[in-house]
Design an enzyme around this catalytic site. Sequence first.
Site, PDB file in Angstrom:
ATOM      1  N   VAL A  75     -27.141 -29.044 -25.819  1.00 35.85           N
ATOM      2  CA  VAL A  75     -27.564 -28.792 -24.435  1.00 35.85           C
ATOM      3  C   VAL A  75     -26.720 -29.635 -23.476  1.00 35.85           C
ATOM      4  O   VAL A  75     -26.670 -30.861 -23.588  1.00 35.85           O
ATOM      5  CB  VAL A  75     -29.075 -29.091 -24.246  1.00 35.85           C
ATOM      6  CG1 VAL A  75     -29.494 -28.777 -22.816  1.00 35.85           C
ATOM      7  CG2 VAL A  75     -29.914 -28.289 -25.238  1.00 35.85           C
ATOM      8  N   LYS A  76     -26.053 -28.927 -22.556  1.00 32.99           N
ATOM      9  CA  LYS A  76     -25.150 -29.608 -21.621  1.00 32.99           C
ATOM     10  C   LYS A  76     -25.911 -29.901 -20.330  1.00 32.99           C
ATOM     11  O   LYS A  76     -26.467 -28.989 -19.701  1.00 32.99           O
ATOM     12  CB  LYS A  76     -23.947 -28.692 -21.360  1.00 32.99           C
ATOM     13  CG  LYS A  76     -22.700 -29.405 -20.896  1.00 32.99           C
ATOM     14  CD  LYS A  76     -21.533 -28.418 -20.862  1.00 32.99           C
ATOM     15  CE  LYS A  76     -20.240 -29.045 -20.451  1.00 32.99           C
ATOM     16  NZ  LYS A  76     -19.181 -28.031 -20.226  1.00 32.99           N
ATOM     17  N   ILE A  77     -25.915 -31.165 -19.973  1.00 32.25           N
ATOM     18  CA  ILE A  77     -26.759 -31.647 -18.861  1.00 32.25           C
ATOM     19  C   ILE A  77     -25.872 -32.359 -17.840  1.00 32.25           C
ATOM     20  O   ILE A  77     -25.057 -33.204 -18.223  1.00 32.25           O
ATOM     21  CB  ILE A  77     -27.785 -32.697 -19.390  1.00 32.25           C
ATOM     22  CG1 ILE A  77     -28.565 -32.176 -20.586  1.00 32.25           C
ATOM     23  CG2 ILE A  77     -28.676 -33.225 -18.292  1.00 32.25           C
ATOM     24  CD1 ILE A  77     -29.807 -31.443 -20.247  1.00 32.25           C
ATOM     25  N   ALA A 108     -24.011 -25.482 -24.296  1.00 29.84           N
ATOM     26  CA  ALA A 108     -24.589 -24.493 -23.387  1.00 29.84           C
ATOM     27  C   ALA A 108     -25.238 -25.251 -22.228  1.00 29.84           C
ATOM     28  O   ALA A 108     -26.122 -26.086 -22.449  1.00 29.84           O
ATOM     29  CB  ALA A 108     -25.631 -23.654 -24.132  1.00 29.84           C
TER      30      ALA A 108
END
Length: 218
Positions: free
Chosen positions: A86-88, A60
């Site tokens: 968590v996509k950064i 996400a």
Amino acid sequence: MKFFIDTANLAQIKEANDLGILDGVTTNPSLMAKEGIKGEAAVMQHYIDICNIVDGDVSAEVISTDFAGMVAEGEKLAALHENIVVKIPMIKDGVKAIKYFTSKGIRTNCTLVFGAGQAILAAKAGATYISPFVGRLDDISYDGMDLIAQISQIFAVQGYQTQILAASIRNPVHIIKSAEMGAHVITSPLASILALLNHPLTDKGLAQFLADHAKSNA
Ligand code: G3P
């Protein structure tokens, strides 16, 4: 090699999951927009819906580009479900955010990786996954698979634990080459995954088997 599907389309996620080979899902803001998912509440619910279909990691992506914003958003996303990653984005504050999440035990996927140096920085920060964009490199006349091979060699030599998640997959050859080059994961549209099934000799051979069976049982 793990298979993730790169979509926010629930029907396609279900279809890939029913095939029995799906290990996770990646999404991004463009894919969410394509499905018409708008507003924080709807986006959050959509991630939960995806997590309820697939028993595997679901990336996400944060929208913020500053450290504090990424941390606040990422913590909210991670709290949604234990499978959320968590996509950064691969930017300076993104590297700091990855380091922060690593120290908190929150898993991350560093996205928009187009060079080996970026992959090294993300691995140093402790990213769970890095996403090199194969197809977008091909689009500008670079060979995206060369990058997968280079990162694969570097990670093996250095002993980095970060997993190489080949993204921006556009065809079945990208998937086969990713396996050959040592990617740990591919994330692909459903069409490229299903294209792996196809071979004209399989169709021809099956038609012959069925015809012979029908003849001898007539
Ligand atoms: O999820 C990121 C990546 O897979 C996007 O692919 O086809 O938009 O370059 P594409």
